[in-house]
Design a protein around this motif. Structure first.
Motif, PDB file in Angstrom:
ATOM      1  N   GLY A 151       0.804  -1.217   0.000  1.00 44.23           N
ATOM      2  CA  GLY A 151       0.000   0.000   0.000  1.00 44.23           C
ATOM      3  C   GLY A 151       0.836   1.266   0.000  1.00 44.23           C
ATOM      4  O   GLY A 151       0.337   2.347   0.294  1.00 44.23           O
ATOM      5  N   ALA A 152       2.110   1.151  -0.335  1.00 40.86           N
ATOM      6  CA  ALA A 152       2.993   2.319  -0.320  1.00 40.86           C
ATOM      7  C   ALA A 152       2.617   3.311  -1.415  1.00 40.86           C
ATOM      8  O   ALA A 152       2.142   2.928  -2.484  1.00 40.86           O
ATOM      9  N   ARG A 153       2.805   4.586  -1.130  1.00 47.05           N
ATOM     10  CA  ARG A 153       2.721   5.598  -2.175  1.00 47.05           C
ATOM     11  C   ARG A 153       3.881   5.355  -3.133  1.00 47.05           C
ATOM     12  O   ARG A 153       4.931   4.849  -2.731  1.00 47.05           O
ATOM     13  N   VAL A 154       3.717   5.771  -4.389  1.00 50.55           N
ATOM     14  CA  VAL A 154       4.779   5.522  -5.356  1.00 50.55           C
ATOM     15  C   VAL A 154       6.063   6.243  -4.944  1.00 50.55           C
ATOM     16  O   VAL A 154       7.169   5.718  -5.114  1.00 50.55           O
ATOM     17  N   SER A 155       5.939   7.443  -4.371  1.00 44.88           N
ATOM     18  CA  SER A 155       7.131   8.179  -3.929  1.00 44.88           C
ATOM     19  C   SER A 155       7.842   7.429  -2.810  1.00 44.88           C
ATOM     20  O   SER A 155       9.079   7.441  -2.724  1.00 44.88           O
ATOM     21  N   GLU A 156       7.072   6.763  -1.944  1.00 42.37           N
ATOM     22  CA  GLU A 156       7.660   5.991  -0.850  1.00 42.37           C
ATOM     23  C   GLU A 156       8.386   4.753  -1.380  1.00 42.37           C
ATOM     24  O   GLU A 156       9.470   4.407  -0.900  1.00 42.37           O
ATOM     25  N   ALA A 157       7.778   4.089  -2.361  1.00 42.05           N
ATOM     26  CA  ALA A 157       8.400   2.898  -2.932  1.00 42.05           C
ATOM     27  C   ALA A 157       9.700   3.253  -3.655  1.00 42.05           C
ATOM     28  O   ALA A 157      10.704   2.544  -3.536  1.00 42.05           O
ATOM     29  N   LEU A 158       9.677   4.363  -4.385  1.00 38.11           N
ATOM     30  CA  LEU A 158      10.864   4.753  -5.144  1.00 38.11           C
ATOM     31  C   LEU A 158      11.974   5.283  -4.240  1.00 38.11           C
ATOM     32  O   LEU A 158      13.130   5.343  -4.652  1.00 38.11           O
ATOM     33  N   ALA A 159      11.631   5.648  -3.005  1.00 36.31           N
ATOM     34  CA  ALA A 159      12.636   6.128  -2.052  1.00 36.31           C
ATOM     35  C   ALA A 159      13.303   4.991  -1.289  1.00 36.31           C
ATOM     36  O   ALA A 159      14.285   5.209  -0.579  1.00 36.31           O
ATOM     37  N   LEU A 160      12.801   3.774  -1.451  1.00 34.75           N
ATOM     38  CA  LEU A 160      13.377   2.638  -0.740  1.00 34.75           C
ATOM     39  C   LEU A 160      14.794   2.352  -1.219  1.00 34.75           C
ATOM     40  O   LEU A 160      15.107   2.464  -2.413  1.00 34.75           O
TER      41      LEU A 160
END
Length: 301
Positions: A151-160
């Motif tokens: 359920g991550a926001r796309v910005s959160e996923a790309l910051a991983l």
């Protein structure tokens, strides 16, 4: 005082004094530029010349769409109004203008907006449609599985980073808005897809330039625009004709959890919502589903 000069000072204040993230600042800068351009067309280059009626007219133009611009949804127009109000409030606090003419302008009524979601079958079709014979397919499958699986926001996923998803004992730590962190379980499908990408996909892209989990072909961090393109192509392959974006998977994640019996507080924590009010939208979705089933099945519906 010139509106653009005040806006520049305000944005610098938000960056230095308030410590807003670069993503948030970028959104503010975009919205304030739109407002300043509108004021320019209205012949109001000095904030002291702007009236409450002007701010209300600006909001109306956002909702209608003028000068070839696409009409904004009530939520987007509300965010744009927040920025305009923030600018005027700052100008008053700095003594640049005498009165806050935007303070009493109300945001547009949004009604009950239910976000677009995919069914479980559509999500399965979307994810199964991604070929995994090459590094790009492995990356794309891992990204979409992770978006739906956490359920991550796309910005959160790309910051991983790579370290965020290794040796995690079935959970990952996601950094959300305001740098707030939350622990989210990662399911077996997402875990397997990420592992496959780390072993057979990411090493092909890596040039040692970035520790980001998701990389582009040049070895840099994957962009939000690329993530958008990935899901669009996956939807086309799956034959899904709905208008979807990476955020659609987040909405689908929450909706499917709610329909499966998860309580609103749990979903709030998983999504990283600061207020349970925001999460209540998924209660509305479930209620609509129940109502539809009742309408179809009840003899006196």
């Amino acid at each position: 005082m010139n509106a653009r000069d005040i806006a520049g000072t305000w944005l610098n204040h938000l960056a230095v004094e308030r410590g807003l993230s670069q993503n948030t600042l970028s959104n503010y800068r975009r919205d304030v530029e739109r407002y300043l351009d509108w004021l320019d067309r209205a012949g109001k280059t000095d904030l002291s010349d702007v009236s409450t009626a002007d701010v209300e007219a600006y909001l109306q133009d956002l909702r209608r769409g003028v000068d070839g611009a696409k009409p904004l949804a009530s939520s987007s127009a509300s965010r744009a109004l927040v920025v305009a109000r923030g600018l005027h409030k700052f100008a008053v606090s700095e003594g640049n203008v005498a009165a806050d003419v935007a303070a009493d302008v109300s945001p547009p009524s949004s009604g009950q907006h239910l976000p677009d979601t995919l069914t479980v079958a559509e999500v399965t079709s979307l994810l199964d449609a991604i070929p995994t014979e090459d590094p790009i397919g492995l990356r794309d499958k891992a990204l979409l599985e992770l978006l739906y699986g956490t359920g991550a926001r796309v910005s959160e996923a790309l910051a991983l980073l790579v370290d965020d998803v290794t040796d995690n004992d079935g959970v990952i730590v996601i950094t959300g808005k305001g740098d707030k962190q939350r622990i989210v379980p990662i399911g077996s499908h997402a875990r397997d897809a990420v592992d496959a990408y780390l072993v057979r996909g990411r090493p092909v892209f890596s040039r040692g330039k970035s520790h980001a989990l998701f990389l582009n072909k040049r070895g840099g961090a994957l962009s939000r625009q690329s993530a958008w393109t990935i899901i669009k192509h996956a939807a086309e392959r799956a034959g899904i004709d709905k208008e979807i974006s990476p955020h659609t998977l987040r909405h689908s994640y929450a909706t499917h959890l709610r329909e499966g019996g998860a309580d609103v507080r749990t979903i709030q924590e998983l999504l990283g919502h600061s207020s349970v009010t925001t999460t209540q939208i998924y209660t509305h979705i479930t209620a609509d589903n129940l109502r539809e089933g009742w309408n179809l099945a009840h003899p006196r519906a």
